[in-house]
Design an enzyme around this catalytic site. Structure first.
Site, PDB file in Angstrom:
ATOM      1  N   ARG A   1      69.175 100.534 -47.445  1.00 59.64           N
ATOM      2  CA  ARG A   1      69.416 100.735 -48.885  1.00 59.64           C
ATOM      3  C   ARG A   1      68.998 102.127 -49.343  1.00 59.64           C
ATOM      4  O   ARG A   1      69.449 102.598 -50.395  1.00 59.64           O
ATOM      5  CB  ARG A   1      68.730  99.616 -49.692  1.00 59.64           C
ATOM      6  CG  ARG A   1      69.603  98.361 -49.712  1.00 59.64           C
ATOM      7  CD  ARG A   1      68.831  97.132 -50.095  1.00 59.64           C
ATOM      8  NE  ARG A   1      68.109  96.593 -48.946  1.00 59.64           N
ATOM      9  CZ  ARG A   1      66.972  95.916 -49.018  1.00 59.64           C
ATOM     10  NH1 ARG A   1      66.409  95.718 -50.177  1.00 59.64           N
ATOM     11  NH2 ARG A   1      66.409  95.442 -47.930  1.00 59.64           N
TER      12      ARG A   1
ATOM     13  N   GLU B   1      53.554  92.577 -40.816  1.00 61.07           N
ATOM     14  CA  GLU B   1      52.606  91.463 -40.934  1.00 61.07           C
ATOM     15  C   GLU B   1      52.304  90.912 -39.539  1.00 61.07           C
ATOM     16  O   GLU B   1      51.157  90.664 -39.195  1.00 61.07           O
ATOM     17  CB  GLU B   1      53.218  90.385 -41.826  1.00 61.07           C
ATOM     18  CG  GLU B   1      52.177  89.529 -42.486  1.00 61.07           C
ATOM     19  CD  GLU B   1      52.806  88.460 -43.375  1.00 61.07           C
ATOM     20  OE1 GLU B   1      52.097  87.541 -43.742  1.00 61.07           O
ATOM     21  OE2 GLU B   1      54.020  88.558 -43.665  1.00 61.07           O
TER      22      GLU B   1
HETATM   23  P1  AMP Z   1      57.169  98.399 -46.856  1.00 60.93           P
HETATM   24  O1  AMP Z   1      57.302  99.083 -45.538  1.00 60.93           O
HETATM   25  O2  AMP Z   1      56.222  97.232 -46.811  1.00 60.93           O
HETATM   26  O3  AMP Z   1      56.844  99.350 -47.974  1.00 60.93           O
HETATM   27  O4  AMP Z   1      58.584  97.739 -47.172  1.00 60.93           O
HETATM   28  C1  AMP Z   1      59.630  98.508 -47.698  1.00 60.93           C
HETATM   29  C2  AMP Z   1      60.943  98.170 -47.060  1.00 60.93           C
HETATM   30  O5  AMP Z   1      61.168  96.772 -46.988  1.00 60.93           O
HETATM   31  C3  AMP Z   1      62.069  98.763 -47.874  1.00 60.93           C
HETATM   32  O6  AMP Z   1      63.049  99.305 -47.012  1.00 60.93           O
HETATM   33  C4  AMP Z   1      62.585  97.587 -48.684  1.00 60.93           C
HETATM   34  O7  AMP Z   1      63.990  97.651 -48.791  1.00 60.93           O
HETATM   35  C5  AMP Z   1      62.133  96.347 -47.928  1.00 60.93           C
HETATM   36  N1  AMP Z   1      61.438  95.355 -48.786  1.00 60.93           N
HETATM   37  C6  AMP Z   1      60.130  95.006 -48.696  1.00 60.93           C
HETATM   38  N2  AMP Z   1      59.807  94.062 -49.595  1.00 60.93           N
HETATM   39  C7  AMP Z   1      60.933  93.807 -50.303  1.00 60.93           C
HETATM   40  C8  AMP Z   1      61.252  92.933 -51.418  1.00 60.93           C
HETATM   41  N3  AMP Z   1      60.331  92.118 -51.993  1.00 60.93           N
HETATM   42  N4  AMP Z   1      62.520  92.949 -51.907  1.00 60.93           N
HETATM   43  C9  AMP Z   1      63.446  93.766 -51.343  1.00 60.93           C
HETATM   44  N5  AMP Z   1      63.214  94.596 -50.313  1.00 60.93           N
HETATM   45  C10 AMP Z   1      61.976  94.628 -49.788  1.00 60.93           C
END
Ligand code: AMP
Length: 173
Positions: free
Chosen positions: A61, A98
């Site tokens: 995205r 996780e």
């Molecule tokens: P992080 O690495 O934990 O910051 O997760 C970010 C990535 O995971 C991004 O590419 C987001 O598109 C996806 N992502 C994580 N949590 C969500 C959520 N609650 N809704 C949509 N996309 C998420």
């Protein structure tokens, strides 16, 4: 269009892709031409006074917002992709999930030393993915100007893991 109006278009889907996750779906923003333009305009505003050579978008995205942003800034676009998707020589970065780890890649010739880089994704949660993108850019000698997100999940404190970098988001939950 205001940020509140843009926020009202984000669709929240409970228990996707697994139980307990509140998925923040940006596809209604992409579907709305006024909202899509407004999001890109807001992102451009964060780097209006900077020279930007490259926009780095995170699969998948981050591509959807990163390419129009790069066009608006007169910059190039570089994709960060999941393991095994890029055809030429790559650099890699690993980050913790996780359970287990994930690896992302970027073409080795995509960033030149001294390139001024903006990183974009749709959403920052823990910041792990964005941190890996920072790692890739810095392995190649790029300079991070800022990290831009449409949505920030503040409770997960992703920006804490990116201290020292300019982190901006349009919408916060
Ligand atoms: P992080 O690495 O934990 O910051 O997760 C970010 C990535 O995971 C991004 O590419 C987001 O598109 C996806 N992502 C994580 N949590 C969500 C959520 N609650 N809704 C949509 N996309 C998420």
């Amino acid at each position: 269009m205001t940020l509140d109006e843009i926020k009202s278009l984000v669709r929240t889907v409970a228990d996707f892709p697994k139980e307990g996750i509140l998925f923040r779906d940006i596809t209604p923003i992409l579907r709305d031409p006024v909202a899509l333009r407004a999001v890109v305009d807001h992102l451009v505003n964060y780097c209006r006074d900077e020279r930007v050579d490259v926009v780095v978008g995170i699969e998948s995205r981050g591509f959807m917002f990163g390419v129009p942003l790069s066009l608006a800034l007169g910059a190039g676009f570089v994709p960060v992709r999941k393991l095994g998707k890029l055809p030429s020589e790559v650099v890699q970065a690993e980050y913790a999930l996780e359970y287990g780890t994930n690896t992302v890649e970027m073409h080795r010739d995509a960033i030149r030393p001294g390139d001024r880089v903006v990183i974009v994704d749709d959403l920052i949660a823990t910041g792990g993915t964005a941190g890996a993108a920072v790692d890739l850019v810095e392995q190649l000698g790029g300079e991070i100007i800022s990290l831009l997100f449409v949505i920030e999940l503040a409770a997960l404190q992703g920006r804490e893991s990116l201290q020292g970098y300019a982190v901006h988001s349009l919408i916060t939950y």
